[in-house]
Design a protein around this motif. Sequence first.
Motif, PDB file in Angstrom:
ATOM      1  N   GLY A   1       0.840  -1.216   0.000  1.00  0.00           N
ATOM      2  CA  GLY A   1       0.000   0.000   0.000  1.00  0.00           C
ATOM      3  C   GLY A   1       0.864   1.250   0.000  1.00  0.00           C
ATOM      4  O   GLY A   1       0.605   2.217  -0.727  1.00  0.00           O
ATOM      5  N   ALA A   2       1.924   1.195   0.823  1.00  0.00           N
ATOM      6  CA  ALA A   2       2.803   2.368   0.919  1.00  0.00           C
ATOM      7  C   ALA A   2       3.524   2.626  -0.395  1.00  0.00           C
ATOM      8  O   ALA A   2       3.652   3.776  -0.835  1.00  0.00           O
ATOM      9  CB  ALA A   2       3.817   2.143   2.031  1.00  0.00           C
ATOM     10  N   ILE A   3       3.985   1.537  -1.013  1.00  0.00           N
ATOM     11  CA  ILE A   3       4.703   1.695  -2.295  1.00  0.00           C
ATOM     12  C   ILE A   3       3.763   2.301  -3.346  1.00  0.00           C
ATOM     13  O   ILE A   3       4.128   3.226  -4.073  1.00  0.00           O
ATOM     14  CB  ILE A   3       5.282   0.334  -2.778  1.00  0.00           C
ATOM     15  CG1 ILE A   3       6.441  -0.087  -1.865  1.00  0.00           C
ATOM     16  CG2 ILE A   3       5.750   0.421  -4.230  1.00  0.00           C
ATOM     17  CD1 ILE A   3       6.867  -1.527  -2.014  1.00  0.00           C
ATOM     18  N   ILE A   4       2.527   1.782  -3.368  1.00  0.00           N
ATOM     19  CA  ILE A   4       1.558   2.318  -4.351  1.00  0.00           C
ATOM     20  C   ILE A   4       1.307   3.802  -4.078  1.00  0.00           C
ATOM     21  O   ILE A   4       1.348   4.640  -4.970  1.00  0.00           O
ATOM     22  CB  ILE A   4       0.240   1.510  -4.321  1.00  0.00           C
ATOM     23  CG1 ILE A   4       0.500   0.083  -4.839  1.00  0.00           C
ATOM     24  CG2 ILE A   4      -0.850   2.192  -5.151  1.00  0.00           C
ATOM     25  CD1 ILE A   4      -0.654  -0.877  -4.657  1.00  0.00           C
ATOM     26  N   GLY A   5       1.062   4.115  -2.806  1.00  0.00           N
ATOM     27  CA  GLY A   5       0.782   5.505  -2.431  1.00  0.00           C
ATOM     28  C   GLY A   5       1.923   6.441  -2.799  1.00  0.00           C
ATOM     29  O   GLY A   5       1.724   7.534  -3.312  1.00  0.00           O
ATOM     30  N   TRP A   6       3.151   5.976  -2.558  1.00  0.00           N
ATOM     31  CA  TRP A   6       4.324   6.810  -2.812  1.00  0.00           C
ATOM     32  C   TRP A   6       4.616   6.924  -4.304  1.00  0.00           C
ATOM     33  O   TRP A   6       5.046   7.971  -4.791  1.00  0.00           O
ATOM     34  CB  TRP A   6       5.531   6.223  -2.069  1.00  0.00           C
ATOM     35  CG  TRP A   6       6.738   7.094  -2.093  1.00  0.00           C
ATOM     36  CD1 TRP A   6       7.922   6.822  -2.699  1.00  0.00           C
ATOM     37  CD2 TRP A   6       6.887   8.375  -1.483  1.00  0.00           C
ATOM     38  NE1 TRP A   6       8.799   7.849  -2.509  1.00  0.00           N
ATOM     39  CE2 TRP A   6       8.195   8.830  -1.767  1.00  0.00           C
ATOM     40  CE3 TRP A   6       6.049   9.202  -0.727  1.00  0.00           C
ATOM     41  CZ2 TRP A   6       8.677  10.056  -1.331  1.00  0.00           C
ATOM     42  CZ3 TRP A   6       6.534  10.428  -0.298  1.00  0.00           C
ATOM     43  CH2 TRP A   6       7.814  10.831  -0.588  1.00  0.00           C
ATOM     44  N   SER A   7       4.364   5.816  -5.050  1.00  0.00           N
ATOM     45  CA  SER A   7       4.721   5.789  -6.469  1.00  0.00           C
ATOM     46  C   SER A   7       3.698   6.513  -7.345  1.00  0.00           C
ATOM     47  O   SER A   7       4.043   7.065  -8.382  1.00  0.00           O
ATOM     48  CB  SER A   7       4.827   4.354  -6.978  1.00  0.00           C
ATOM     49  OG  SER A   7       5.487   3.559  -6.056  1.00  0.00           O
ATOM     50  N   LEU A   8       2.449   6.455  -6.929  1.00  0.00           N
ATOM     51  CA  LEU A   8       1.402   7.053  -7.771  1.00  0.00           C
ATOM     52  C   LEU A   8       1.528   8.573  -7.840  1.00  0.00           C
ATOM     53  O   LEU A   8       1.668   9.220  -6.796  1.00  0.00           O
ATOM     54  CB  LEU A   8       0.037   6.717  -7.182  1.00  0.00           C
ATOM     55  CG  LEU A   8      -0.798   5.740  -7.987  1.00  0.00           C
ATOM     56  CD1 LEU A   8      -1.723   4.989  -7.083  1.00  0.00           C
ATOM     57  CD2 LEU A   8      -1.598   6.438  -9.035  1.00  0.00           C
ATOM     58  N   PRO A   9       1.485   9.142  -9.037  1.00  0.00           N
ATOM     59  CA  PRO A   9       1.521  10.601  -9.085  1.00  0.00           C
ATOM     60  C   PRO A   9       0.325  11.197  -8.326  1.00  0.00           C
ATOM     61  O   PRO A   9      -0.785  10.676  -8.438  1.00  0.00           O
ATOM     62  CB  PRO A   9       1.395  10.902 -10.585  1.00  0.00           C
ATOM     63  CG  PRO A   9       1.713   9.647 -11.285  1.00  0.00           C
ATOM     64  CD  PRO A   9       1.379   8.528 -10.357  1.00  0.00           C
ATOM     65  N   THR A  10       0.598  12.241  -7.570  1.00  0.00           N
ATOM     66  CA  THR A  10      -0.456  12.825  -6.729  1.00  0.00           C
ATOM     67  C   THR A  10      -1.673  13.241  -7.562  1.00  0.00           C
ATOM     68  O   THR A  10      -2.810  13.000  -7.172  1.00  0.00           O
ATOM     69  CB  THR A  10       0.102  14.060  -5.985  1.00  0.00           C
ATOM     70  OG1 THR A  10       1.348  13.694  -5.424  1.00  0.00           O
ATOM     71  CG2 THR A  10      -0.833  14.532  -4.913  1.00  0.00           C
ATOM     72  N   PHE A  11      -1.403  13.855  -8.723  1.00  0.00           N
ATOM     73  CA  PHE A  11      -2.538  14.366  -9.504  1.00  0.00           C
ATOM     74  C   PHE A  11      -3.428  13.230  -9.977  1.00  0.00           C
ATOM     75  O   PHE A  11      -4.649  13.350 -10.020  1.00  0.00           O
ATOM     76  CB  PHE A  11      -2.055  15.217 -10.694  1.00  0.00           C
ATOM     77  CG  PHE A  11      -1.520  14.438 -11.861  1.00  0.00           C
ATOM     78  CD1 PHE A  11      -0.189  14.096 -11.932  1.00  0.00           C
ATOM     79  CD2 PHE A  11      -2.359  14.043 -12.886  1.00  0.00           C
ATOM     80  CE1 PHE A  11       0.299  13.377 -12.998  1.00  0.00           C
ATOM     81  CE2 PHE A  11      -1.876  13.319 -13.964  1.00  0.00           C
ATOM     82  CZ  PHE A  11      -0.534  12.981 -14.014  1.00  0.00           C
ATOM     83  N   LEU A  12      -2.792  12.073 -10.266  1.00  0.00           N
ATOM     84  CA  LEU A  12      -3.573  10.926 -10.743  1.00  0.00           C
ATOM     85  C   LEU A  12      -4.458  10.404  -9.619  1.00  0.00           C
ATOM     86  O   LEU A  12      -5.653  10.149  -9.817  1.00  0.00           O
ATOM     87  CB  LEU A  12      -2.623   9.826 -11.238  1.00  0.00           C
ATOM     88  CG  LEU A  12      -3.309   8.643 -11.897  1.00  0.00           C
ATOM     89  CD1 LEU A  12      -3.920   9.045 -13.226  1.00  0.00           C
ATOM     90  CD2 LEU A  12      -2.309   7.514 -12.125  1.00  0.00           C
ATOM     91  N   PHE A  13      -3.870  10.291  -8.466  1.00  0.00           N
ATOM     92  CA  PHE A  13      -4.629   9.817  -7.314  1.00  0.00           C
ATOM     93  C   PHE A  13      -5.781  10.775  -7.010  1.00  0.00           C
ATOM     94  O   PHE A  13      -6.913  10.358  -6.759  1.00  0.00           O
ATOM     95  CB  PHE A  13      -3.689   9.706  -6.116  1.00  0.00           C
ATOM     96  CG  PHE A  13      -4.269   8.905  -5.000  1.00  0.00           C
ATOM     97  CD1 PHE A  13      -4.293   7.526  -5.085  1.00  0.00           C
ATOM     98  CD2 PHE A  13      -4.846   9.519  -3.911  1.00  0.00           C
ATOM     99  CE1 PHE A  13      -4.871   6.778  -4.074  1.00  0.00           C
ATOM    100  CE2 PHE A  13      -5.420   8.780  -2.901  1.00  0.00           C
ATOM    101  CZ  PHE A  13      -5.431   7.411  -2.977  1.00  0.00           C
ATOM    102  N   ALA A  14      -5.475  12.060  -7.058  1.00  0.00           N
ATOM    103  CA  ALA A  14      -6.501  13.071  -6.798  1.00  0.00           C
ATOM    104  C   ALA A  14      -7.630  12.974  -7.830  1.00  0.00           C
ATOM    105  O   ALA A  14      -8.811  13.054  -7.489  1.00  0.00           O
ATOM    106  CB  ALA A  14      -5.873  14.464  -6.831  1.00  0.00           C
TER     107      ALA A  14
END
Lengths: 343, 577
Positions: A136-149
Amino acid sequence: MTSYILRRLIFLVFVLFGVSVLIFGLLMTFSPERRAAAYVTTPQQAENIPKLVEQYGLNKPFHVQYVRWVKEVAEGNLGWSLVAARPVAEAFWNYFPTTLELNLFASPLVIIVGIWLGTLSGVNRDTWLDHTTRIGAIIGWSLPTFLFALVLLMVFYGYFDLFQPGIISDKISLWVANNPDEFTRYTGMYSVDGILNGRLDVTLNAISHLVLPVLTQVIVVVALLMRVMRSGMIEEMNKDYVITAQAKGADSKTIYNKHAKRNAMIPVITVAGQLVALSMEGSIAVEVVFGRQGMGWWLAESATQLDMPVLMSVCMFIGVVFVLSNLIIDIMYAYIDPRIRLQ
Amino acid sequence: MRKILLPLIALCLMATTALAATSKDTFVFESYGTVRSLDPACAYDVVSHQRIMNIYESLIFFDGSATDKFVPVLATEVPTMENGGISDGGRTYTFKIRKGVKFHDGSELTPEDVAYSIKRHMICDQEGGPMWMMLEALVGVSTTRENNKPIPGIFEKIDKAVEVKGDTVVLHLPKPFPPLLAVMAYSYGGVVMDKEWSIANGCWDGDIRNAAKFNNPAFGAEPLHKIANGTGPFRMLKWEPSKEFIFERFDGYWGEKPALKTGIARYNKEWSSRKLALQNGDADRVMLDTQYLEEVEHMDGVTVTSVPQLSVSGALFCQNINPVGNPSIGSGKLDGEGIPTDFFSDIHVRRAFLHCFDSKMYAEDVWSNKVIMPSSPNAKGLPYQIDVPTYEFDMEKAAAEMKQAFGGKVWDKGFKMVITHNTGNAQREAAAHMLAENVMSLNPKFEIEVRNVDWKDYTVAYRKFMYPIFIIGWGADFPDPDNFLFTFMGSKGVYGKYMAYKNEECDRLLKEGRFEIDPAKRQKIYERIQNMWYEDAPGCMIYQKIDNFAYRSNVKGFVPHPMFDQEWENLSRIHKD
């Protein structure tokens, strides 16, 4: 300790001087015409670039322009922001509360969740819980913030019509604009001002607009903190004093919470402090995607439009925040680790 | 913790859902345009004009979608030759001023306010501002300054050009200026302010001897930068720059009462968020860029109206390129490693490039045919516009032209050059690539690279003659051929100058056309100039913009107009079912 703090504060002046010369120097690498073009929005206006260069003294030598800027800053004039269409100082107090509000909600959550997950993961090393948390942490850290948003926006706002972007709803905004005597903007943060004005509906509305931005900020940032905490815990768990305590049959909870966790917190404090300081300039993607005009948004817009007075002022502000946050971190070190205090 | 969190989340959900979707008397527009200034003398962008023109009013305004017909607003009739409003061979304009009109602060409109406003705008004349139009019309020069100092006697000339006579205001022009009414219909010169209120808020004090003190205010220091007091149907309730602008209906309005009580223009740069706001009904209209059109066209409850704009873009050939430190022209010689500085002065080169632009394919592939392909800089919708011949896409003809260029040297030696466009403009980028690839396919010795440059840098560099071809657009200041043809084809025009294009006949005709008041004669002049665009081939017109206005379907009253792009909204006409 007091002299140490005073020394650090004096050091701040030199840091700010260095930052200002560096930023000013970088901006001066752009030609005077290019800097004048910042004032131009249409091809029609481009005709006046040479006159703008003359009018604003952009063709003067570096030191002349720098001294003039310092003089004006000393007089309290930080310049005019093209992006904000108002004086920089005025714009700062408009954008800063928006970012502060976001971080007031996000930072404690980042720290609490980060430490909690990191401890959980470290204590239960190599179990399914550890693996899941780490993935979960790796996904959270790797995903671009704008994409997640954007994903959060699509799911919650797009499909469920919940958590509208922006800072406050139109209805509340209109009510505030129409009733300036009934609602005082004490802090510029609607969530706080709602409480101070006895208007719970305003606070709740502001919080509802904060849910997705805070969630994004927390998920993206928490990963780093969690990983640092996990490493710290694993390191402490393998130390002799923990093994001895375990051998003596001490309660596991006491060992983790009272001994290992406290020691593992030292690197966490460094990271957490830096993260909070970083957040103060605002998470650019979060503010842009969720339509929250805060410091991050302002800085990004100013950088693309070469809004020089803003770039100078915001960089100086960030410099101050970093130096002060480092100072606070050092003081906290001393509190947590008596060895540092003694030194 | 759980005991507190869950109810809080539930309350937040209720707070969100209960307040979503706009009410019937409120109109919300989400866009990414920012207001530069509310001062009518200094604003020179559509966003600022939109705010200003809903708060202030001009003497006349455009009639519906027309660009050459007007309706009276604060004047009681539109001046014409027939009603005597235009006299002295087009040198005198008389406006009868409406009575019983109130400003938002309660004071009454007088002819004195009108005269003061027109004079004050010209006296202000901020650098880079729009006042050159009124100054050219009323005093015959485009600026009040020379070498950063006021031109001696200029303010006295302004004073004499505007006169109050009883209940009329008379404008005295040095020469006939046919586009004057179009200029005055916009916020550039015709917007009327309250004299006393303006003076009280730091504007020119009304004494012409003091005018110089109020000339060229610093950027952002315009006296009326963030305050407004007009006669319009809406007043400003709140303006938070780059956040939101709130209009509130003015109940003392002299004209028909608007259906809307509130108008909100909200800043939102993120397309996904704007789209969802439109979809959910939280916005009644959003700014829709062409590339997102397909996402909205078939959205439930949304109506899209396409409006051709008076805005054309072209790939313009520079006939006298600056060789100093210029990476766009390689060696700077016709040696196969670059191009000479006068490369585009040879008409065969220009014609060859024009034959290489496949306008049909460009319109299909890049614009899905939702675009107008102009044949000259005189955009469709402007008076006197005609379709002139264009250079058809024909690679054989292009090759034949190129073989004649520079006595055959271009074909033998080949060349290397760069075509530049401004960063982020996908349509211009596509045009540059299409042109480059087709020209390169003529001869393996031809090499063209396409580069993008940030808009601000681009603005500076084309003015230094750095680009062999610069792709750029022009939007109307006023709907008249002079504003376009002079810009692109005048040797002193904003673009003509940097194309180093000079045709003496063209310059002469442009000058005649500007001051000619006989429509038949103007027609003839502008027809000839438009044909010259084909004959001289100074550049390649690539598109005329069509803006798409995306409204919620229950919003009625939108009147399309080619002068007003997507940032525009006339709130007084809008109502919701």
